[in-house]
Design a protein around this motif. Sequence first.
Motif, PDB file in Angstrom:
ATOM      1  N   GLU A  21       0.848  -1.195   0.000  1.00 10.43           N
ATOM      2  CA  GLU A  21       0.000   0.000   0.000  1.00 10.43           C
ATOM      3  C   GLU A  21       0.883   1.245   0.000  1.00 10.43           C
ATOM      4  O   GLU A  21       1.919   1.279   0.674  1.00 10.43           O
ATOM      5  N   ASP A  22       0.481   2.262  -0.740  1.00  9.14           N
ATOM      6  CA  ASP A  22       1.248   3.510  -0.775  1.00  9.14           C
ATOM      7  C   ASP A  22       1.344   4.118   0.627  1.00  9.14           C
ATOM      8  O   ASP A  22       0.347   4.237   1.345  1.00  9.14           O
ATOM      9  N   GLY A  23       2.555   4.490   1.020  1.00 10.87           N
ATOM     10  CA  GLY A  23       2.752   5.184   2.293  1.00 10.87           C
ATOM     11  C   GLY A  23       2.675   4.313   3.522  1.00 10.87           C
ATOM     12  O   GLY A  23       2.669   4.823   4.645  1.00 10.87           O
ATOM     13  N   LYS A  24       2.587   2.984   3.328  1.00  9.56           N
ATOM     14  CA  LYS A  24       2.500   2.080   4.476  1.00  9.56           C
ATOM     15  C   LYS A  24       3.571   0.994   4.352  1.00  9.56           C
ATOM     16  O   LYS A  24       4.004   0.664   3.248  1.00  9.56           O
ATOM     17  N   PRO A  25       3.999   0.425   5.492  1.00  7.53           N
ATOM     18  CA  PRO A  25       4.985  -0.648   5.433  1.00  7.53           C
ATOM     19  C   PRO A  25       4.421  -1.876   4.706  1.00  7.53           C
ATOM     20  O   PRO A  25       3.204  -2.122   4.734  1.00  7.53           O
ATOM     21  N   LEU A  26       5.294  -2.628   4.058  1.00  8.60           N
ATOM     22  CA  LEU A  26       4.899  -3.882   3.428  1.00  8.60           C
ATOM     23  C   LEU A  26       4.354  -4.831   4.488  1.00  8.60           C
ATOM     24  O   LEU A  26       4.946  -4.992   5.559  1.00  8.60           O
TER      25      LEU A  26
END
Length: 381
Positions: A290-295
């Motif tokens: 997700e964009d802007g979030k950790p994998l």
Amino acid sequence: MSNKIRLGILGGGGDSLIGILHRVASSMYDKYQIVGGVFNPNWEDNIGFAKQIGLPTNRIYKDFDTLIEEELKLPESERIQVVSILTPNFLHFPMANKLLENGFHVICEKPMTTTYEEAKILNQTLKKAQTVFAVTYTYTGYPMVRQMREMILNGELGTIQKVDAQYYQGWINPIIHDKEKRSSTWRLNPEKSGISCCIGDIGTHAFDMLEFVSGVKIESVLADLNYLYSDNKMDIDGTVLLRCSKNVKGVICSSQIATGEENSFIVKVYGDKAGLKWEQENPNYLYLMEDGKPLRVLKPGHSYNSELSLDGTKLPPGHPEGIFDSMGNIYKGVAKAINKEPYNHGEFPTIIDGVRGMNFIEKAVESHQKGNVWVDIENVD
């Protein structure tokens, strides 16, 4: 009399990898009992293999026609109910068609037939027979592939924008570069394999997988295939561009000359909210991006997974599950259908998957032969 489903097997004898895969898978949930079959066209090898795996020999038959003839003489409560077809490709259609005409359920290896026309005929035969038919696109049975499908169906990725599958192997390298070997293997013989090697063998897995997990239909393809040598009639590498429903585009890259690769099958689906990635050589990990979030890494057996994923999980979290389990989950789904139990339509690939797979193979070859142009995939019901 056992209440297990009576299973017959065609092919898969000797040291066949696919044979042991199907036998182990069928035994995994205690749903089936192998009662007979034809493991090899050579009688001594056929009967010897049956003894080797501990089967009674009274229902090991000399050939396919004899199997049908003798099984139909038995009371319905005793005869084979479902037959698994594990033979070379050119035998799939005649065997499956005759089995359906005589009321048997069928589990068939892919590609389902050698031509799209045969696949359509088989679909019509099944409509008359009203039995159960499954095609073993094995990887759809993995718990985390099923989780991927359910998350996408539930809208967790948002609007799908891009689909991508890469299936790389290197096994054909020792064969393709030797003129005598490439002229003698059945895999590179159109009369036994159909018109495609690489696309027909592994590209079709990628095609089915993308439709299975993403919910979009592939509508047109543009293919560029590689035959490597002028005397080789079968593709051993190829790239296929995809135009799909819902304005989605994608790509399938498949190769059997990717030196050093074993069975690298990677599937990626991207939406406007998130993306998912799954790798067959590490099948317990489903990557959520997700964009802007950790994998985030999702794993099988946890309560956050879908009912379909958990139904195909046999071990507690942290215990690896592999391809035997994946095939076993497909056999389990077929058993539910044969026994007329409720089942999720994602539990096993159907004849429609097989028909569309054959259409894809032929259209990919046609696209290449016409100079790498777009050709349409037909819609089949």
